[in-house]
Design an enzyme around this catalytic site. Structure first.
Site, PDB file in Angstrom:
ATOM      1  N   SER A 122       0.811  -1.226   0.000  1.00 57.42           N
ATOM      2  CA  SER A 122       0.000   0.000   0.000  1.00 57.42           C
ATOM      3  C   SER A 122       0.839   1.268   0.000  1.00 57.42           C
ATOM      4  O   SER A 122       1.915   1.331   0.613  1.00 57.42           O
ATOM      5  CB  SER A 122      -0.860  -0.005   1.261  1.00 57.42           C
ATOM      6  N   GLU A 124       0.176   3.632   1.771  1.00 58.58           N
ATOM      7  CA  GLU A 124       0.264   4.048   3.176  1.00 58.58           C
ATOM      8  C   GLU A 124       1.671   3.829   3.722  1.00 58.58           C
ATOM      9  O   GLU A 124       2.051   4.444   4.709  1.00 58.58           O
ATOM     10  CB  GLU A 124      -0.731   3.248   4.028  1.00 58.58           C
ATOM     11  N   TYR A 146      -1.463   0.456  10.745  1.00 56.01           N
ATOM     12  CA  TYR A 146      -1.764  -0.218   9.475  1.00 56.01           C
ATOM     13  C   TYR A 146      -0.565  -0.087   8.520  1.00 56.01           C
ATOM     14  O   TYR A 146      -0.112  -1.074   7.929  1.00 56.01           O
ATOM     15  CB  TYR A 146      -3.023   0.403   8.839  1.00 56.01           C
TER      16      TYR A 146
HETATM   17  P1  NAP Z   1     -11.505  -4.589   2.032  1.00 53.51           P
HETATM   18  O1  NAP Z   1     -12.665  -4.223   1.171  1.00 53.51           O
HETATM   19  O2  NAP Z   1     -11.458  -4.091   3.427  1.00 53.51           O
HETATM   20  O3  NAP Z   1     -11.424  -6.202   2.049  1.00 53.51           O
HETATM   21  C1  NAP Z   1     -10.627  -6.873   2.992  1.00 53.51           C
HETATM   22  C2  NAP Z   1     -10.877  -8.365   2.853  1.00 53.51           C
HETATM   23  O4  NAP Z   1     -10.050  -9.063   3.795  1.00 53.51           O
HETATM   24  C3  NAP Z   1     -12.330  -8.788   3.145  1.00 53.51           C
HETATM   25  O5  NAP Z   1     -12.697  -9.796   2.223  1.00 53.51           O
HETATM   26  C4  NAP Z   1     -12.234  -9.366   4.545  1.00 53.51           C
HETATM   27  O6  NAP Z   1     -13.213 -10.329   4.841  1.00 53.51           O
HETATM   28  C5  NAP Z   1     -10.859 -10.048   4.468  1.00 53.51           C
HETATM   29  N1  NAP Z   1     -10.307 -10.360   5.778  1.00 53.51           N
HETATM   30  C6  NAP Z   1     -10.052  -9.498   6.791  1.00 53.51           C
HETATM   31  N2  NAP Z   1      -9.566 -10.169   7.854  1.00 53.51           N
HETATM   32  C7  NAP Z   1      -9.518 -11.484   7.501  1.00 53.51           C
HETATM   33  C8  NAP Z   1      -9.108 -12.668   8.176  1.00 53.51           C
HETATM   34  N3  NAP Z   1      -8.665 -12.652   9.431  1.00 53.51           N
HETATM   35  N4  NAP Z   1      -9.166 -13.845   7.500  1.00 53.51           N
HETATM   36  C9  NAP Z   1      -9.633 -13.900   6.232  1.00 53.51           C
HETATM   37  N5  NAP Z   1     -10.042 -12.806   5.554  1.00 53.51           N
HETATM   38  C10 NAP Z   1      -9.980 -11.622   6.180  1.00 53.51           C
HETATM   39  O7  NAP Z   1     -10.135  -4.153   1.346  1.00 53.51           O
HETATM   40  P2  NAP Z   1      -9.825  -3.788  -0.192  1.00 53.51           P
HETATM   41  O8  NAP Z   1     -10.031  -2.331  -0.388  1.00 53.51           O
HETATM   42  O9  NAP Z   1     -10.502  -4.752  -1.077  1.00 53.51           O
HETATM   43  O10 NAP Z   1      -8.249  -4.009  -0.228  1.00 53.51           O
HETATM   44  C11 NAP Z   1      -7.694  -5.286  -0.521  1.00 53.51           C
HETATM   45  C12 NAP Z   1      -6.261  -5.316  -0.025  1.00 53.51           C
HETATM   46  O11 NAP Z   1      -5.503  -4.293  -0.650  1.00 53.51           O
HETATM   47  C13 NAP Z   1      -6.083  -5.106   1.477  1.00 53.51           C
HETATM   48  O12 NAP Z   1      -4.971  -5.870   1.906  1.00 53.51           O
HETATM   49  C14 NAP Z   1      -5.756  -3.624   1.577  1.00 53.51           C
HETATM   50  O13 NAP Z   1      -5.045  -3.361   2.763  1.00 53.51           O
HETATM   51  C15 NAP Z   1      -4.917  -3.455   0.338  1.00 53.51           C
HETATM   52  N6  NAP Z   1      -4.896  -2.116  -0.252  1.00 53.51           N
HETATM   53  C16 NAP Z   1      -6.066  -1.498  -0.566  1.00 53.51           C
HETATM   54  C17 NAP Z   1      -6.020  -0.258  -1.177  1.00 53.51           C
HETATM   55  C18 NAP Z   1      -7.281   0.464  -1.548  1.00 53.51           C
HETATM   56  O14 NAP Z   1      -7.217   1.665  -1.833  1.00 53.51           O
HETATM   57  N7  NAP Z   1      -8.424  -0.217  -1.617  1.00 53.51           N
HETATM   58  C19 NAP Z   1      -4.785   0.327  -1.496  1.00 53.51           C
HETATM   59  C20 NAP Z   1      -3.622  -0.361  -1.181  1.00 53.51           C
HETATM   60  C21 NAP Z   1      -3.679  -1.599  -0.578  1.00 53.51           C
HETATM   61  P3  NAP Z   1     -14.644  -9.940   5.495  1.00 53.51           P
HETATM   62  O15 NAP Z   1     -15.561  -9.721   4.334  1.00 53.51           O
HETATM   63  O16 NAP Z   1     -14.967 -11.156   6.280  1.00 53.51           O
HETATM   64  O17 NAP Z   1     -14.428  -8.713   6.330  1.00 53.51           O
HETATM   65  N1  GDD Z   2     -12.301   7.554   6.361  1.00 53.93           N
HETATM   66  C1  GDD Z   2     -12.393   8.876   6.457  1.00 53.93           C
HETATM   67  N2  GDD Z   2     -13.528   9.429   6.972  1.00 53.93           N
HETATM   68  N3  GDD Z   2     -11.357   9.642   6.040  1.00 53.93           N
HETATM   69  C2  GDD Z   2     -11.496  10.986   6.123  1.00 53.93           C
HETATM   70  C3  GDD Z   2     -12.640  11.595   6.625  1.00 53.93           C
HETATM   71  C4  GDD Z   2     -13.709  10.780   7.081  1.00 53.93           C
HETATM   72  O1  GDD Z   2     -14.750  11.244   7.548  1.00 53.93           O
HETATM   73  N4  GDD Z   2     -12.470  12.940   6.562  1.00 53.93           N
HETATM   74  C5  GDD Z   2     -11.265  13.152   6.030  1.00 53.93           C
HETATM   75  N5  GDD Z   2     -10.656  11.967   5.762  1.00 53.93           N
HETATM   76  C6  GDD Z   2      -9.309  11.803   5.207  1.00 53.93           C
HETATM   77  C7  GDD Z   2      -8.407  10.912   6.055  1.00 53.93           C
HETATM   78  O2  GDD Z   2      -7.861  11.654   7.152  1.00 53.93           O
HETATM   79  C8  GDD Z   2      -7.370  10.494   5.021  1.00 53.93           C
HETATM   80  O3  GDD Z   2      -6.351  11.448   4.933  1.00 53.93           O
HETATM   81  C9  GDD Z   2      -8.145  10.490   3.694  1.00 53.93           C
HETATM   82  O4  GDD Z   2      -9.403  11.128   3.958  1.00 53.93           O
HETATM   83  C10 GDD Z   2      -8.408   9.110   3.093  1.00 53.93           C
HETATM   84  O5  GDD Z   2      -8.954   8.267   4.088  1.00 53.93           O
HETATM   85  P1  GDD Z   2      -9.548   6.800   3.749  1.00 53.93           P
HETATM   86  O6  GDD Z   2     -10.539   6.900   2.656  1.00 53.93           O
HETATM   87  O7  GDD Z   2      -9.998   6.229   5.053  1.00 53.93           O
HETATM   88  O8  GDD Z   2      -8.322   6.032   3.131  1.00 53.93           O
HETATM   89  P2  GDD Z   2      -6.768   5.926   3.577  1.00 53.93           P
HETATM   90  O9  GDD Z   2      -5.976   6.741   2.613  1.00 53.93           O
HETATM   91  O10 GDD Z   2      -6.586   6.185   5.015  1.00 53.93           O
HETATM   92  O11 GDD Z   2      -6.474   4.377   3.358  1.00 53.93           O
HETATM   93  C11 GDD Z   2      -6.932   3.702   2.179  1.00 53.93           C
HETATM   94  O12 GDD Z   2      -5.932   3.757   1.184  1.00 53.93           O
HETATM   95  C12 GDD Z   2      -4.717   3.055   1.501  1.00 53.93           C
HETATM   96  C13 GDD Z   2      -3.762   3.279   0.322  1.00 53.93           C
HETATM   97  O13 GDD Z   2      -3.120   4.512   0.451  1.00 53.93           O
HETATM   98  C14 GDD Z   2      -7.265   2.249   2.576  1.00 53.93           C
HETATM   99  O14 GDD Z   2      -7.895   1.601   1.495  1.00 53.93           O
HETATM  100  C15 GDD Z   2      -6.018   1.466   2.927  1.00 53.93           C
HETATM  101  O15 GDD Z   2      -6.355   0.078   3.121  1.00 53.93           O
HETATM  102  C16 GDD Z   2      -5.046   1.600   1.732  1.00 53.93           C
HETATM  103  O16 GDD Z   2      -3.862   0.866   1.977  1.00 53.93           O
END
Ligand code: NAP
Ligand code: GDD
Length: 323
Positions: A122, A124, A146
């Site tokens: 990520s 992050e 995280y």
């Molecule tokens: P998400 O919607 O939160 O999905 C997370 C998945 O992990 C869900 O299917 C959840 O299952 C499963 N999970 C959590 N804990 C588990 C456990 N103990 N055993 C088995 N399964 C478990 O996340 P996403 O946005 O699809 O992201 C997918 C991956 O990419 C994650 O690793 C995230 O950190 C990473 N990532 C995401 C982003 C982004 O912007 N979306 C960016 C960079 C990296 P349940 O349905 O049971 O909760």
């Molecule tokens: N969630 C949330 N809720 N975020 C807020 C809010 C609010 O009400 N108001 C402002 N924000 C700001 C957060 O402080 C952060 O800077 C930004 O919006 C994005 O927050 P999220 O959408 O929660 O995503 P994230 O950037 O913290 O994390 C996501 O992206 C990562 C990749 O950079 C997640 O998907 C992580 O799993 C992923 O790795």
């Protein structure tokens, strides 16, 4: 070809499963046990995938799932992925998001080291960014439990590649969104609440830091990059991003504009939603992915905002008709 996905019920898992099925893969999904099934994101493909009950907290179940399905590719997406929860549950986040990667890799090593492995790293990890834009060579400085857990997951992936010769690739993905995004993430919180306000079902949108900037892309584009990484001759790490950065304020402004409203009349800043340590600005350089994988994002920022708001308006209207 057989591909197994941990986290298949999540946003990315559901898009990736559809993408792989379209390419003729047999798809297996790892799902943890729950007292109620949460398969809404994979409802449409539920009968086309094989579900295995396993938990990334439990080594034995991961090994059993792999032994039974014998995939050629394992996409490890499961994690505790919501950043604020990682301060409330730091140990669990370390276990799932960090050590969970080791359990998945160990399962590969013990069952069949020729399984190709994808790690969901990520942006992050860049946290307090040391360079603009961020590339595969930018040093990490995570700002949340995280982010710290993801740095561990990234390096253990590199280590299993170097120690055991496993084809393990780490995708450093910047934020990617969609109508399937969890409701607590800022883009979906905005699109859903904007839709409610437009339909007269909510009066305000409470947000935290409006100045935070993210490089937001569309999840459907990003899962293709995951697959491409495993089709290369050599396992490597890749940044996947759009190369554009926008603030939370801009996202909100654009989302309200989509339904003809002025964001300033509805957005309330709530200091309780600020984070203990913030990632102020992310912007990625996906030049390596463009060059080596031939990957480029297809959905623009404006298109992403519009498609998310439109989907939430349509979903709420459907709910009204049904009730
Ligand atoms: P998400 O919607 O939160 O999905 C997370 C998945 O992990 C869900 O299917 C959840 O299952 C499963 N999970 C959590 N804990 C588990 C456990 N103990 N055993 C088995 N399964 C478990 O996340 P996403 O946005 O699809 O992201 C997918 C991956 O990419 C994650 O690793 C995230 O950190 C990473 N990532 C995401 C982003 C982004 O912007 N979306 C960016 C960079 C990296 P349940 O349905 O049971 O909760
Ligand atoms: N969630 C949330 N809720 N975020 C807020 C809010 C609010 O009400 N108001 C402002 N924000 C700001 C957060 O402080 C952060 O800077 C930004 O919006 C994005 O927050 P999220 O959408 O929660 O995503 P994230 O950037 O913290 O994390 C996501 O992206 C990562 C990749 O950079 C997640 O998907 C992580 O799993 C992923 O790795």
């Amino acid at each position: 070809m057989r591909a197994m996905i941990t986290g298949i019920t999540g946003q990315d898992g559901s898009y990736l499963a559809e993408f792989l099925l379209e390419r003729g893969y047999e798809v297996g999904g790892v799902v943890r046990r729950s007292s109620s099934e949460r398969f809404d994101r994979i409802d449409a493909i539920r009968d086309s995938v094989t579900i295995f009950q396993a938990d990334i907290h439990d080594q034995t179940s991961m090994i059993s799932a792999l032994r039974e399905f014998r995939p050629h590719e394992l996409y490890h997406l499961a994690a505790q992925s919501f950043v604020p929860t990682s301060w409330a549950q730091p140990v669990l986040t370390g276990e799932f998001t960090g050590l969970g990667v080791t359990r998945a890799l160990e399962a590969v090593r013990q069952v069949d080291p020729s399984i190709k492995f994808y790690q969901a790293s990520s942006s992050e990890m860049f946290g307090k960014v040391q360079e603009i834009p961020q590339t595969e060579r930018t040093p990490f400085w995570p700002r949340s439990p995280y982010g710290v857990a993801k740095v561990y997951g990234h390096w253990i992936t590199v280590n299993y590649r170097e120690s055991y010769g496993i084809f393990a690739a780490s995708g450093i993905l910047f934020n990617h969104e969609s109508p399937r995004r969890g409701l607590e993430f800022v883009t979906r919180k905005i699109s859903r609440t904007v839709a409610k306000i437009a339909l007269g079902r909510a009066e305000e949108l409470r947000l935290g830091n409006l100045d935070a900037r993210r490089d937001w892309g569309f999840a459907g584009d990003y899962v293709k990059a995951m697959w491409l990484m495993l089709q290369q001759d050599k396992p490597e790490d890749y940044v996947i991003a759009t190369g554009e950065t926008h603030s939370v304020r801009e996202f909100a402004e654009r989302a309200f504009a989509r339904v003809g409203l002025d964001w300033e009349k509805y957005v309330v800043v709530d200091p309780a939603l600020y984070r203990p340590a913030e990632v102020d600005q992310l912007i990625g350089d996906a030049g390596k992915a463009r060059e080596k994988l031939g990957w480029t994002p297809e959905v623009s920022f404006d298109e992403l905002v519009n498609l998310m708001v439109d989907a939430d308006v349509a979903a709420l209207e459907r709910e009204t008709c049904e009730s």
